[in-house]
Design an enzyme around this catalytic site. Sequence first.
Site, PDB file in Angstrom:
ATOM      1  CG  ASP A  48      -1.606  -1.322   1.459  1.00 24.23           C
ATOM      2  OD1 ASP A  48      -2.033  -1.937   0.465  1.00 24.23           O
ATOM      3  OD2 ASP A  48      -1.705  -1.744   2.619  1.00 24.23           O
ATOM      4  CD  GLU A 215      -8.678  -2.593  -0.710  1.00 27.06           C
ATOM      5  OE1 GLU A 215      -9.248  -2.745   0.402  1.00 27.06           O
ATOM      6  OE2 GLU A 215      -7.958  -3.463  -1.223  1.00 27.06           O
TER       7      GLU A 215
END
Length: 550
Positions: A48, A215
């Site tokens: 991420d 997301e």
Amino acid sequence: MKGLFFILSLSVCSLFHPAMAQYRSEVWVSDEGNGMYRNPVLHADYSDPDVCAVGEDYFLTASSFNCTPGLPILHSKDLVNWKIVNYALKKVEPVEYYNEARHGKGVWAPSIRFHEGVFYIYWGDPDFGIFMVKTRDPYGEWDKPVLVKAGKGMIDPCPLWDDDGRVYLAHAWAGSRAKFNSVLTVCEMNKEGTAVISDPVLVFDGNDGVNHTIEGAKFYKRNGFYYLFAPAGGVVSGWQLVMRSKDVYGPYEARIVMAQGKTDINGPHQGGWVDTPAGESWFLHFQDKGAYGRVLHLNPMKWVNDWPVIGVDKDGDGCGDPVSRYRKPKTDKTYPIETPVESDEFDTRKLGLQWEWHANYQDVFGFTTNMGYARIYGHELSPHFKNFWEVPNLLMQKFPAEEFTATAKLKVSAKDDGQLSGLIIMGWDYSWIGVEKQEEKFLLKQAVCKDAEQGNLEQVSTLAVLEPSRKFEAGLFPNYEREIYIRVHVDKGAYCRFSYSLDGKKFTEAGTLFKARQGKWIGAKVGMFSVTPHGKERGWLDVDWFRVEK
């Protein structure tokens, strides 16, 4: 005036820039030295990722979950050569909760931004809320974390400072806590970016039969458009989506701007966009590689009719394919080849930046020294111990490549039977090779545990019986020491072969072949451990050095 402040802020940063020798990995280098690079630029688990550009400098952070120190700060001058320079988070909040090993919890999908001389990092903890930490010097101390909004299920936040001075925050939702997901919401914050001051507004719904599991949004503004860059389709096989709108609250139109295509780079998505001083756009993102974690890729990016296209778009449909090899970003000079540090001689009073504990550090975990080693004290196991999933003081680092060899020179000290120290490959499945005191001897053992999170027991075998290197009186009970070298060689496919040596020269293969497996949201890790049975005095492990080689 704003530009002057910007220059001064960079000057202050440079004053505190630590003098670090350049390190070049033996097992993975992205820079080919001829103006080209190969992906991944970091073959390690920086999941991420997000990146920001500050002049000619680039700063990157990534998820760290329950591991500490957390929020790694990496620096680069060319987006290809990176080094770890700091951590923004000493301990995960709330501290008492994260003093225990909380696998897969903690710091999820951070975003890093530079605004008016200050670096900000926002992240979501799905169990406690959205946090922020900031600093003027990324190499120095970061402020104490601020809880921007308390609550469950909020993840992957990213701020946006708008042209009119208003501040917004986009974030996603975790179905495991909120009981819904695949939506993005936007809310407003105060001008300091320390608190949410409005209710969330739904701006994109991925429950459309197409963009499920959306997301990890990153929030930008360009040419009057608000942009949300967000991954959809899931970690392993998803794609990169971009949404744009003239209104911060939408409605947003969406396009897929990068997907796997005909490449072997699965799930190319979730990352950050940066522009370089040379006027180029680039996108840093991850690829999920199972046991190796989510490794970092760099892809070129261009703008076509105010839409980004990431990777190489050979057919001109607006959706690029990720590159495996490409020319490096243009810079005004050539920068030396450099990689994150892996090996450690443990000859300073500061722990190397490659190391993280599996929970918030506590003094009883162990100490650095000025004597050429680091000490790890035995963690007292619970009365109902089943496996190492509970152990918080595992000192570990990320797998640095598909193939590598890690060797540690260790000295085990024990008074009580059952005290155990050694080297571990940790994940959902794990294996360790360790030395356990039993009466007047040490037993060399291997353990393998499958699906550790489920509370399964270890399968332990004895490999050899070893004499102590030294025995001496120490208080009420004698202390037994055993010096040993333990090695693991990792082959492609994350297959791990262990060996040991008593003199550092001749190594003997030991134990069974073990296939490493990723942990909860993180890649497999390698490092050291020391444990003590419940109710007994702590033994310990002194780590002389740890070396990563081909």
